[in-house]
Design an enzyme around this catalytic site. Sequence first.
Site, short mmCIF file in Angstrom:
data_model
loop_
_atom_site.label_atom_id
_atom_site.label_comp_id
_atom_site.label_asym_id
_atom_site.label_seq_id
_atom_site.Cartn_x
_atom_site.Cartn_y
_atom_site.Cartn_z
N HIS A 1 0.16 0.41 -1.43
CA HIS A 1 -0.88 0.30 -0.61
C HIS A 1 -1.93 1.36 -0.73
O HIS A 1 -3.13 1.30 -1.10
CB HIS A 1 -0.32 0.23 0.95
CG HIS A 1 -1.15 0.13 2.07
ND1 HIS A 1 -1.51 -1.06 2.71
CD2 HIS A 1 -2.55 0.97 2.23
CE1 HIS A 1 -2.38 -0.83 3.52
NE2 HIS A 1 -3.09 0.33 3.23
N GLU A 2 -1.63 2.77 -0.76
CA GLU A 2 -2.59 3.82 -0.65
C GLU A 2 -3.09 3.87 -1.92
O GLU A 2 -4.32 4.16 -2.18
CB GLU A 2 -1.76 5.05 -0.23
CG GLU A 2 -1.40 5.12 1.25
CD GLU A 2 -2.63 4.82 2.29
OE1 GLU A 2 -3.81 5.01 2.00
OE2 GLU A 2 -2.24 4.24 3.32
N HIS B 1 -6.14 1.79 -2.77
CA HIS B 1 -7.26 2.07 -2.34
C HIS B 1 -8.07 2.93 -2.98
O HIS B 1 -9.43 3.18 -2.90
CB HIS B 1 -7.06 2.80 -0.72
CG HIS B 1 -6.69 2.15 0.35
ND1 HIS B 1 -7.60 0.87 0.59
CD2 HIS B 1 -5.95 2.17 1.42
CE1 HIS B 1 -6.91 0.57 1.61
NE2 HIS B 1 -6.11 1.26 2.11
N ASP C 1 -8.88 -2.63 3.97
CA ASP C 1 -7.90 -3.05 4.77
C ASP C 1 -8.69 -4.19 5.66
O ASP C 1 -9.05 -4.01 6.98
CB ASP C 1 -7.65 -2.06 5.73
CG ASP C 1 -6.87 -0.89 4.97
OD1 ASP C 1 -5.94 -1.28 4.34
OD2 ASP C 1 -7.07 0.49 5.13
N TYR D 1 -3.70 -6.11 8.30
CA TYR D 1 -2.29 -5.34 8.29
C TYR D 1 -1.38 -6.35 8.58
O TYR D 1 -1.20 -7.43 9.40
CB TYR D 1 -2.24 -4.23 9.30
CG TYR D 1 -3.23 -3.00 9.04
CD1 TYR D 1 -3.12 -2.46 7.74
CD2 TYR D 1 -4.12 -2.49 9.91
CE1 TYR D 1 -3.96 -1.45 7.44
CE2 TYR D 1 -4.74 -1.37 9.55
CZ TYR D 1 -4.61 -0.93 8.43
OH TYR D 1 -5.65 0.27 8.08
#
Length: 350
Positions: A300-301, A304, A313, A316
């Site tokens: 996920h991170e 980014h 985002d 969620y």
Amino acid sequence: MLFSATLRSALAVIVLSALSVSATPGLSLKVSGPQDVNGVDKLQVVATLVNTGDETLKLLNDPRGPLSKFPTNTFSITDASGSTPAFTGIKVKYVPKVAAASLDEKAFTVLAPGQSVDVTHDLSTTYNFTSTGEGAYNFEARNLFHYIDAQNNIVPIYADAATHSASISGKLAVAQPSLVKRASFVGCSSSQQSLLNQAASAAQTYAANALSYANSHTSATTRYTTWFGAYTAARHSTIVSHYTAISGTPFSSYTFDCTCTDSGTYAFVTPSRFGYVTLCGAFWQAPLIGTDSKGGTLIHESSHFTRNGGTDDHVYGQSGCRSLASSNPAQAVDNADSHEYFAENNPAQA
């Protein structure tokens, strides 16, 4: 006497029922601050949230919203032409249901009817006004909140929002942190370092498997459409490019910062600061693999980072991501949690 008591009881039930029906939650939100700001290093605004309803609200401190001081994209800032400054803050992994289950009081803000709360936001490192220039801007805070009702459901509520106007002049941006090589761990205990080494390995496997699957499936599959929606060659190509970039740099080479203590948040990054990931409280409670896992959080991170595609985002959670894939595939392809759930593939789909 029996009739009178029965009547009183019935009337009490009617009154309580009427009060229950009439109870209406409500919020108002305004932004205040100086009208003239000479240099963005002095740019601070105050978000004031007021409970205008007739029931107490237990609100989640969503890091994307004005109740949190995280430097996320909380504000809509526009000049007279509709142009917006560049966002230079952080992007966060946050799962509302995990935060809602937290026993940490810092995960919530409780407002009784008529009660208000002020939160000061330092925007100096969150927005860069270089491209839009000096001039007058309108500031409006994100007005979507979530509260926990009596049945422990997470309920969305929109606040009535008021804007703030300010003129920006002088220095239009502050320097971002240098990208020189740093130590692998910042503020991490030996046990945390061990867990992060395991998570980095799990994330590397997730990234490699996701890329392999995406490369070998060039048509609609259940796994693809669940997380990214209707298949098109262009969107598929975007997904392949993201996982190619994500898997291209070993997660073991990242710098991991363990100094965040926010219990409702998993992790966050600054998209332009490649390879630097800050882990928060929820990360340490997550499983190594599986849904909302440590390995998946790193996927996920990493999505980014600007170099890896610069995802956002939009929503969620698995439920939100499935709905987004169905309603807006273009946003799903740009959504970090969608990338994580595709990679975690839990429950497994072909």
